[in-house]
Design a protein around this motif. Structure first.
Motif, PDB file in Angstrom:
ATOM      1  N   ALA A   4       0.832  -1.206   0.000  1.00  0.00           N
ATOM      2  CA  ALA A   4       0.000   0.000   0.000  1.00  0.00           C
ATOM      3  C   ALA A   4       0.870   1.262   0.000  1.00  0.00           C
ATOM      4  CB  ALA A   4      -0.935  -0.002   1.201  1.00  0.00           C
ATOM      5  N   GLU A   5       1.958   1.237   0.779  1.00  0.00           N
ATOM      6  CA  GLU A   5       2.863   2.380   0.803  1.00  0.00           C
ATOM      7  C   GLU A   5       3.553   2.557  -0.546  1.00  0.00           C
ATOM      8  OE1 GLU A   5       4.423   2.795   5.357  1.00  0.00           O
ATOM      9  OE2 GLU A   5       5.052   1.014   4.244  1.00  0.00           O
ATOM     10  N   THR A   6       3.905   1.456  -1.170  1.00  0.00           N
ATOM     11  CA  THR A   6       4.537   1.522  -2.487  1.00  0.00           C
ATOM     12  C   THR A   6       3.571   2.138  -3.499  1.00  0.00           C
ATOM     13  OG1 THR A   6       5.896  -0.401  -1.986  1.00  0.00           O
ATOM     14  CG2 THR A   6       5.680   0.187  -4.302  1.00  0.00           C
ATOM     15  N   VAL A   7       2.308   1.720  -3.456  1.00  0.00           N
ATOM     16  CA  VAL A   7       1.299   2.280  -4.364  1.00  0.00           C
ATOM     17  C   VAL A   7       1.149   3.783  -4.118  1.00  0.00           C
ATOM     18  CG1 VAL A   7      -1.177   2.281  -4.917  1.00  0.00           C
ATOM     19  CG2 VAL A   7       0.065   0.115  -4.702  1.00  0.00           C
ATOM     20  N   ALA A   8       1.128   4.193  -2.846  1.00  0.00           N
ATOM     21  CA  ALA A   8       1.013   5.620  -2.529  1.00  0.00           C
ATOM     22  C   ALA A   8       2.221   6.396  -3.047  1.00  0.00           C
ATOM     23  CB  ALA A   8       0.860   5.808  -1.021  1.00  0.00           C
ATOM     24  N   LEU A   9       3.413   5.827  -2.919  1.00  0.00           N
ATOM     25  CA  LEU A   9       4.614   6.479  -3.442  1.00  0.00           C
ATOM     26  C   LEU A   9       4.539   6.605  -4.959  1.00  0.00           C
ATOM     27  CD1 LEU A   9       7.407   7.728  -3.197  1.00  0.00           C
ATOM     28  CD2 LEU A   9       8.356   5.401  -3.123  1.00  0.00           C
ATOM     29  N   VAL A  10       4.117   5.556  -5.632  1.00  0.00           N
ATOM     30  CA  VAL A  10       3.989   5.599  -7.097  1.00  0.00           C
ATOM     31  C   VAL A  10       3.000   6.692  -7.500  1.00  0.00           C
ATOM     32  CG1 VAL A  10       3.183   4.302  -9.127  1.00  0.00           C
ATOM     33  CG2 VAL A  10       4.718   3.218  -7.477  1.00  0.00           C
ATOM     34  N   GLN A  11       1.937   6.874  -6.742  1.00  0.00           N
ATOM     35  CA  GLN A  11       0.973   7.939  -7.039  1.00  0.00           C
ATOM     36  C   GLN A  11       1.623   9.313  -6.893  1.00  0.00           C
ATOM     37  OE1 GLN A  11      -2.242   6.899  -4.398  1.00  0.00           O
ATOM     38  NE2 GLN A  11      -3.215   5.591  -5.936  1.00  0.00           N
ATOM     39  N   GLU A  12       2.453   9.496  -5.875  1.00  0.00           N
ATOM     40  CA  GLU A  12       3.161  10.770  -5.719  1.00  0.00           C
ATOM     41  C   GLU A  12       4.161  10.973  -6.854  1.00  0.00           C
ATOM     42  OE1 GLU A  12       4.652  12.190  -1.990  1.00  0.00           O
ATOM     43  OE2 GLU A  12       3.242  10.912  -0.879  1.00  0.00           O
ATOM     44  N   LEU A  13       4.833   9.904  -7.241  1.00  0.00           N
ATOM     45  CA  LEU A  13       5.807   9.993  -8.331  1.00  0.00           C
ATOM     46  C   LEU A  13       5.129  10.370  -9.646  1.00  0.00           C
ATOM     47  CD1 LEU A  13       7.969   6.862  -7.492  1.00  0.00           C
ATOM     48  CD2 LEU A  13       8.696   9.255  -7.320  1.00  0.00           C
ATOM     49  N   ALA A  14       3.873   9.984  -9.806  1.00  0.00           N
ATOM     50  CA  ALA A  14       3.139  10.288 -11.042  1.00  0.00           C
ATOM     51  C   ALA A  14       2.996  11.792 -11.262  1.00  0.00           C
ATOM     52  CB  ALA A  14       1.764   9.621 -11.018  1.00  0.00           C
ATOM     53  N   GLU A  15       3.136  12.579 -10.199  1.00  0.00           N
ATOM     54  CA  GLU A  15       3.041  14.030 -10.322  1.00  0.00           C
ATOM     55  C   GLU A  15       4.271  14.640 -10.985  1.00  0.00           C
ATOM     56  OE1 GLU A  15       1.932  15.754  -6.588  1.00  0.00           O
ATOM     57  OE2 GLU A  15       0.353  14.272  -6.276  1.00  0.00           O
ATOM     58  N   LEU A  16       5.379  13.904 -11.008  1.00  0.00           N
ATOM     59  CA  LEU A  16       6.586  14.369 -11.699  1.00  0.00           C
ATOM     60  C   LEU A  16       6.526  13.907 -13.157  1.00  0.00           C
ATOM     61  CD1 LEU A  16       9.348  13.515  -9.068  1.00  0.00           C
ATOM     62  CD2 LEU A  16       8.324  15.731  -9.517  1.00  0.00           C
ATOM     63  N   ALA A  17       7.256  14.572 -14.011  1.00  0.00           N
ATOM     64  CA  ALA A  17       7.280  14.217 -15.442  1.00  0.00           C
ATOM     65  C   ALA A  17       8.273  13.091 -15.695  1.00  0.00           C
ATOM     66  CB  ALA A  17       7.629  15.448 -16.277  1.00  0.00           C
ATOM     67  N   LEU A  18       7.981  11.933 -15.126  1.00  0.00           N
ATOM     68  CA  LEU A  18       8.864  10.781 -15.264  1.00  0.00           C
ATOM     69  C   LEU A  18       8.524  10.019 -16.536  1.00  0.00           C
ATOM     70  CD1 LEU A  18       8.619   9.523 -11.586  1.00  0.00           C
ATOM     71  CD2 LEU A  18      10.414  10.943 -12.580  1.00  0.00           C
ATOM     72  N   HIS A  19       9.486   9.312 -17.068  1.00  0.00           N
ATOM     73  CA  HIS A  19       9.253   8.482 -18.242  1.00  0.00           C
ATOM     74  C   HIS A  19       8.478   7.224 -17.856  1.00  0.00           C
ATOM     75  CE1 HIS A  19       9.896   6.572 -22.089  1.00  0.00           C
ATOM     76  NE2 HIS A  19      10.524   5.562 -21.513  1.00  0.00           N
ATOM     77  N   ARG A  20       8.952   6.564 -16.792  1.00  0.00           N
ATOM     78  CA  ARG A  20       8.306   5.319 -16.389  1.00  0.00           C
ATOM     79  C   ARG A  20       8.679   4.970 -14.952  1.00  0.00           C
ATOM     80  NH1 ARG A  20       9.782  -0.047 -19.624  1.00  0.00           N
ATOM     81  NH2 ARG A  20      11.781   0.933 -19.289  1.00  0.00           N
ATOM     82  N   VAL A  21       7.714   4.396 -14.236  1.00  0.00           N
ATOM     83  CA  VAL A  21       7.940   3.836 -12.906  1.00  0.00           C
ATOM     84  C   VAL A  21       7.444   2.402 -12.976  1.00  0.00           C
ATOM     85  CG1 VAL A  21       7.368   3.955 -10.453  1.00  0.00           C
ATOM     86  CG2 VAL A  21       7.586   6.070 -11.790  1.00  0.00           C
ATOM     87  N   ALA A  22       8.320   1.455 -12.673  1.00  0.00           N
ATOM     88  CA  ALA A  22       7.955   0.043 -12.774  1.00  0.00           C
ATOM     89  C   ALA A  22       8.614  -0.734 -11.642  1.00  0.00           C
ATOM     90  CB  ALA A  22       8.427  -0.511 -14.119  1.00  0.00           C
ATOM     91  N   PRO A  23       8.031  -1.868 -11.289  1.00  0.00           N
ATOM     92  CA  PRO A  23       8.683  -2.715 -10.281  1.00  0.00           C
ATOM     93  C   PRO A  23      10.036  -3.197 -10.798  1.00  0.00           C
ATOM     94  CG  PRO A  23       6.453  -3.472 -10.753  1.00  0.00           C
ATOM     95  CD  PRO A  23       6.783  -2.423 -11.764  1.00  0.00           C
ATOM     96  N   LEU A  24      10.970  -3.349  -9.906  1.00  0.00           N
ATOM     97  CA  LEU A  24      12.276  -3.895 -10.246  1.00  0.00           C
ATOM     98  C   LEU A  24      12.080  -5.341 -10.691  1.00  0.00           C
ATOM     99  CD1 LEU A  24      15.368  -3.275 -10.117  1.00  0.00           C
ATOM    100  CD2 LEU A  24      15.335  -4.407  -7.897  1.00  0.00           C
TER     101      LEU A  24
END
Length: 120
Positions: A4-24
């Motif tokens: 759940a914390e990882t999902v919340a972090l990914v949601q915060e990261l979505a606010e930045l102009a990142l190319h991609r966020v994926a599980p290792l």
């Protein structure tokens, strides 16, 4: 970090102009981790399109994330450069972050965005 914390972090990261966020990509959990499942849920690969300004924003977001949780750590790798963010020692963290950026700036190749054939 829980799923759940990882999902919340990914949601915060979505606010930045990142190319991609994926599980290792999965593999054996590092020595000292409690379980492979928790390691897999908490390990992310973040791919950037732009240069140092976005990296700095990303580091600030991650540092704030760790500070708000008041526990744990986040390891950041950019090329050969590594930074460990923790919730303790704010002055030490600022110094570590500045050393990280100084070394990245000295090695321009590590800060260049990778368009083709990027992994992660």
């Amino acid at each position: 970090m829980s799923e759940a914390e990882t999902v919340a972090l990914v949601q915060e990261l979505a606010e930045l102009a990142l190319h991609r966020v994926a599980p290792l990509p999965t593999g054996p959990a590092p020595v000292g981790t409690r379980s492979a499942g928790a390691w897999e849920a908490a390990a992310l690969v973040i791919t950037l399109r732009t240069g140092p300004a976005l990296v700095r924003s990303l580091i600030e977001l991650l540092q704030d994330w760790v500070r708000r949780r008041d526990s744990g750590s986040i390891e950041v790798k950019l090329g050969e450069h590594e930074l460990r963010l923790t919730s303790t020692g704010r002055a030490e963290q600022r110094e570590a972050i500045e050393r990280f950026f100084t070394s990245v700036e000295q090695d321009g190749d590590a800060a260049r965005p990778r368009e083709s054939g990027d992994r992660g």
